[in-house]
Design a protein around this motif. Structure first.
Motif, mmCIF file in Angstrom:
data_model
loop_
_atom_site.group_PDB
_atom_site.id
_atom_site.type_symbol
_atom_site.label_atom_id
_atom_site.label_comp_id
_atom_site.label_asym_id
_atom_site.label_seq_id
_atom_site.Cartn_x
_atom_site.Cartn_y
_atom_site.Cartn_z
ATOM 1 N N PRO A 124 0.803 -1.234 0.000
ATOM 2 C CA PRO A 124 0.000 0.000 0.000
ATOM 3 C C PRO A 124 0.831 1.277 0.000
ATOM 4 O O PRO A 124 0.597 2.186 0.809
ATOM 5 N N LEU A 152 0.347 0.783 -5.296
ATOM 6 C CA LEU A 152 -1.041 1.103 -5.642
ATOM 7 C C LEU A 152 -1.156 1.583 -7.083
ATOM 8 O O LEU A 152 -2.112 1.250 -7.785
ATOM 9 N N ALA A 184 -6.951 4.437 -11.629
ATOM 10 C CA ALA A 184 -7.601 4.843 -10.379
ATOM 11 C C ALA A 184 -8.388 6.130 -10.531
ATOM 12 O O ALA A 184 -7.955 7.070 -11.206
ATOM 13 N N VAL A 214 -13.468 5.606 -4.331
ATOM 14 C CA VAL A 214 -12.938 4.283 -3.987
ATOM 15 C C VAL A 214 -14.006 3.502 -3.241
ATOM 16 O O VAL A 214 -14.540 3.976 -2.218
ATOM 17 N N THR A 243 -13.493 3.011 -8.257
ATOM 18 C CA THR A 243 -12.383 2.072 -8.303
ATOM 19 C C THR A 243 -12.558 1.062 -7.178
ATOM 20 O O THR A 243 -12.468 1.421 -5.999
ATOM 21 N N VAL A 275 -11.676 -1.732 -4.554
ATOM 22 C CA VAL A 275 -10.496 -2.220 -3.838
ATOM 23 C C VAL A 275 -10.945 -3.408 -2.994
ATOM 24 O O VAL A 275 -11.701 -3.246 -2.039
ATOM 25 N N VAL A 311 -3.913 3.545 2.149
ATOM 26 C CA VAL A 311 -4.475 3.584 0.802
ATOM 27 C C VAL A 311 -4.847 5.014 0.429
ATOM 28 O O VAL A 311 -4.530 5.495 -0.674
ATOM 29 N N VAL A 312 -5.525 5.713 1.328
ATOM 30 C CA VAL A 312 -5.927 7.095 1.051
ATOM 31 C C VAL A 312 -4.702 7.994 0.876
ATOM 32 O O VAL A 312 -4.649 8.843 -0.022
ATOM 33 N N HIS A 352 -1.687 7.226 -0.140
ATOM 34 C CA HIS A 352 -0.823 6.925 -1.287
ATOM 35 C C HIS A 352 -1.591 6.627 -2.561
ATOM 36 O O HIS A 352 -0.998 6.147 -3.535
ATOM 37 N N TRP A 353 -2.884 6.906 -2.586
ATOM 38 C CA TRP A 353 -3.694 6.619 -3.768
ATOM 39 C C TRP A 353 -3.177 7.444 -4.949
ATOM 40 O O TRP A 353 -2.740 8.582 -4.783
ATOM 41 N N VAL A 400 -8.288 11.211 -3.319
ATOM 42 C CA VAL A 400 -9.513 10.496 -2.983
ATOM 43 C C VAL A 400 -10.581 11.508 -2.565
ATOM 44 O O VAL A 400 -10.361 12.317 -1.654
ATOM 45 N N TRP A 415 -9.182 9.191 6.916
ATOM 46 C CA TRP A 415 -9.958 8.410 5.942
ATOM 47 C C TRP A 415 -11.433 8.369 6.294
ATOM 48 O O TRP A 415 -12.288 8.265 5.398
#
Length: 398
Positions: free
Chosen positions: A141, A146, A153, A157, A192, A194, A218-219, A221-222, A226, A258
């Motif tokens: 992640p 990612l 992406a 999400v 997207t 996940v 995830v948020v 390094h998306w 996001v 997040w």
């Protein structure tokens, strides 16, 4: 000239699984059969001595016990030796990877659901880690991982988490019925998807802590910013998502970033107030343990993981809903009508509608104002890619 062998790929092998099978056969199966056999010997020969007035064990009884003890002892010794030998070979990296096939991943998920907490303590190489999944593999992640897994992406999400003893491939079940899956359909609508995998044998709180950490990574390094997050959980997956929200909120009212992006939480057949089958297993274990002749069977039931234990009560009102998130609660019943007695008592075979909606018998609601959907003539796993749920998701996440 010496050559260095390439390192073995990570993860458990089929030899690890075989070793675990030997260990379980020795510690649980052989021991349970032995203890049950001995208890019945005590019952039968004890009754015989009372009837005949004999003062102690006879020659036949003594011989019987000696032979049985030798047989069970020999079986146990052989199984323990086999387990140690397999562990030794597996430690070299030999053998096919358990994660190398869909069947192996299915077995791994099931074993983790049943005894995942024990695996984490005793066989950590076999314990599943909470992770984003892509094409049967964990995704690192970070920005690079990612971006490679999600080249197209978008800022919206949708996170999908499976239930007890399941893995991410369960979201593909019943695809032939709808011609698509929830993930594929939402991807076509600008989301997207996940897909996650978790060790469902761990406690809800432990899985919740792992999930909130993963979602924040995830948020952060998306590949793109996001703008919106939707959470979709099947069965226990919905409880883990609720637990993640609770862990993410600090005692001072602060919350992990997040959580502010979550617009919708969709739970499919989630036992918010517990599942009767988990309650029945617990009571069955205690009931069987009352008699020596059935105590070993009770021990078999009591081998269940802490994750299964947590399904007895679910998560009560002390785990508050995420603020600003809309809750969508889906329940299924075997009967066409939700009001039918079969539907009320049996539900979808595992979860009753009242629990799936978070409504207790006193009229209390865990999710005031939530949207609810009943799917009739369906079981617990029919909620995966059900046409009615698919249509509802399109409206909820439009």
């Amino acid at each position: 000239m010496t050559t260095t062998a390439a390192p073995a790929p990570p993860g458990p092998t089929l030899l690890d699984l075989a070793s675990l099978a030997c260990e379980v056969a020795d510690g649980l199966v052989v021991r349970s059969v032995r203890d049950t056999h001995t208890a019945w010997l005590d019952r039968v020969h004890g009754l015989g001595r009372r009837v005949t007035g004999a003062g102690g064990p006879g020659v036949v009884e003594t011989a019987h016990r000696g032979i049985a003890g030798a047989v069970y002892g020999g079986l146990g010794l052989g199984l323990r030796a086999a387990s140690r030998g397999l562990d030794t070979v597996a430690s070299t990296g030999a053998g096919p990877r358990l994660e190398g096939s869909a069947e192996g991943r299915f077995v791994s998920a099931a074993v983790n659901g049943l005894i995942g907490d024990r695996l984490l303590r005793e066989r950590p190489q076999m314990a599943i880690a909470t992770a984003v999944r892509h094409e049967g593999r964990d995704v690192v992640p970070d920005a690079e991982g990612l971006a490679a897994a999600f080249p197209g992406a978008t800022g919206r999400v949708v996170v999908l988490l499976h239930g007890l003893c399941e893995n991410e491939s369960y979201w593909g079940r019943h695809r032939e019925r709808t011609g698509t899956t929830y993930a594929e359909d939402l991807a076509a609508r600008g989301w997207t998807p996940v897909l996650l995998r978790a060790n469902t044998g761990l406690s809800l709180r432990e899985n919740g802590a792992a999930l909130t950490s993963l979602l924040q990574q995830v948020v952060d390094h998306w590949p793109v910013e996001v703008t919106r997050v939707a959470l979709v959980g099947h069965s226990m997956g919905g409880l883990v998502m609720r637990a993640a929200g609770a862990v993410a909120v600090g005692g001072d009212g602060s919350a992990a970033p997040w959580t502010r992006l979550v617009s919708d939480v969709v739970t499919l057949g989630t036992p918010h107030l517990g599942a009767p089958v988990a309650w029945g297993i617990g009571h069955g274990s205690r009931g069987l343990s009352l008699l020596p002749e059935t105590a070993a069977l009770g021990r078999l039931l009591d081998w269940r993981s802490v994750g299964v234990h947590d399904l007895v009560a679910g998560l009560a009102e002390d785990v508050a809903p995420l603020p600003h998130a809309r809750y969508r609660l889906v329940a299924a019943t075997l009967s066409a009508s939700e009001r039918h007695p079969v539907g009320q008592v049996v539900g979808d075979l595992l979860v009753r509608p009242r629990s799936a909606y978070g409504r207790d018998r006193r009229g209390g609601e865990l999710f005031p104002g939530a949207t609810v959907l009943h799917v009739g003539s369906s079981d617990h796993f029919d909620l995966l890619n059900h046409p009615e749920v698919l249509q509802a998701l399109r409206g909820w996440l439009d």
